[in-house]
Write an enzyme that holds these catalytic residues in place. Structure first.
Site, PDB file in Angstrom:
ATOM      1  CB  SER A   1      89.817  23.882   1.238  1.00 15.56           C
ATOM      2  OG  SER A   1      88.862  23.008   1.790  1.00 15.56           O
TER       3      SER A   1
ATOM      4  CE  LYS B   1      66.778   7.016  -2.856  1.00 14.71           C
ATOM      5  NZ  LYS B   1      67.914   6.295  -3.434  1.00 14.71           N
TER       6      LYS B   1
END
Length: 332
Positions: free
Chosen positions: A155, A207
């Protein structure tokens, strides 16, 4: 058998050091003869001290005139984070501080004795931007750059390796995992059982997307998945560019991990070999015997005790970076 260049360098350092000791001895002898006879004991001590100090100075001078290294090695070990602390107790984590690694690479690049850089990788990955910072530092290095996978280069580690000129690995190294993951803790049912409820006060539809104390709706799930997909596209583009691979071939791996030998067959690794094999290859690249040294970051006390306050890899404004802490995290 010693390499001729190595033998000459050792001989040169010996000559410089020997000359320095001789000069220090002569200075000490002069001081001894110059001092009045009634303080001969002090003269002897002064002579010895002068020779010892002179020898140390000569040794350091010899190292500068003919440095014992021409290759820098920087290690990236453990999960990659900004502040290097993933442990349950602050300061006890085992992650590598990305800023320290960048500093090491920059020091190596600024060192006129260093002709090549070896990046030793043993990491499962980590946060995105810190991984990219290390990759950018590697790409800015002026000289050959070789990534070497020891146990694991997965990764974020592979993200960094894609910025190097070559990637070497062992036959049994773990390589790959070219993907991105996002996760969130869903504690809404537990909160309900405890009699807790989530009351929303926010401006902006997304949000509080990913907050652990509330269920996620389909739109929020699509929004977060879109961010993951965007990160993944960046990852694929960087690997394709750095490793000269077809983006479709990278996507076909589906973030699998491979044993080094299989990774080599797929073109994810350039060559297989040991650390000694890597140094032999670097010797050929720079035209002289490779002699490595590990670079350490020079950080003040204030920098050493400073901890990070955000767990997100990319900042999407004050809203998402603050609300996702401990609730939703992107990582390589």
């Amino acid at each position: 058998m010693a390499h001729p260049d190595s033998t000459r360098a050792s001989a040169s350092r010996f000559v410089v050091g020997f000359v320095g000791v001789v000069i220090a001895t002569l200075v000490g002898a002069f001081l001894f003869l110059w001092l009045p006879g009634e303080i001969e004991v002090f003269g002897v001590l002064l002579t010895v001290v002068t020779v010892v100090i002179g020898a140390r100075i000569a040794s350091r001078l010899a190292m500068k005139v003919v440095p014992p290294y021409n290759v820098a090695e920087v290690a990236v070990e453990g999960p990659i984070t900004r502040d290097g602390d993933l442990g349950p107790v602050p300061g006890r984590g085992n992650a590598i501080p990305a800023d320290d690694t960048v500093e090491q690479i920059e020091q190596a690049d600024a060192d006129t004795n260093v002709e090549a850089l070896v990046v030793k990788l043993n990491t499962p990955g980590g946060q995105i931007v810190p991984s990219d910072d290390i990759r950018n530092a590697v790409m800015a290095f002026d000289g050959p750059t070789i990534a070497y996978a020891t146990d694991t280069c997965a990764s974020g580690g592979y993200w960094i390796a894609s910025g190097c000129d070559e990637l070497w690995a062992r036959d049994t190294s773990i390589v790959g995992s070219i993907g991105v993951i996002g996760s969130r803790l869903n504690a809404s049912e537990l909160a309900e059982e405890l009699g807790l409820s989530y009351e929303r006060f926010a401006a902006g539809r997304y949000k509080d997307a990913g907050m652990a104390l509330k269920d996620i709706d389909d739109d929020e799930r699509a929004y977060l998945q879109g961010l993951i997909d965007n990160f993944y596209d960046h990852f694929v583009e960087r690997v394709a560019e750095g490793r000269d691979l077809d983006p479709d071939d990278i996507r076909d791996t589906e973030a699998r991990i491979y044993v080094g030998e299989n990774a080599h067959d797929l073109g994810l690794v350039d060559k297989l070999g040991t650390h000694e094999d890597v140094l032999d290859h670097v010797s050929n690249l720079i035209g002289t015997e490779a002699s490595q040294t590990e670079f350490e970051p020079k950080r003040g006390m204030a920098q050493r005790i400073k901890g990070g306050t955000q767990s997100l890899a990319f900042a999407f404004g004050a809203g998402i970076s603050s609300q996702f802490d401990d609730t939703f995290e992107f990582r390589l």
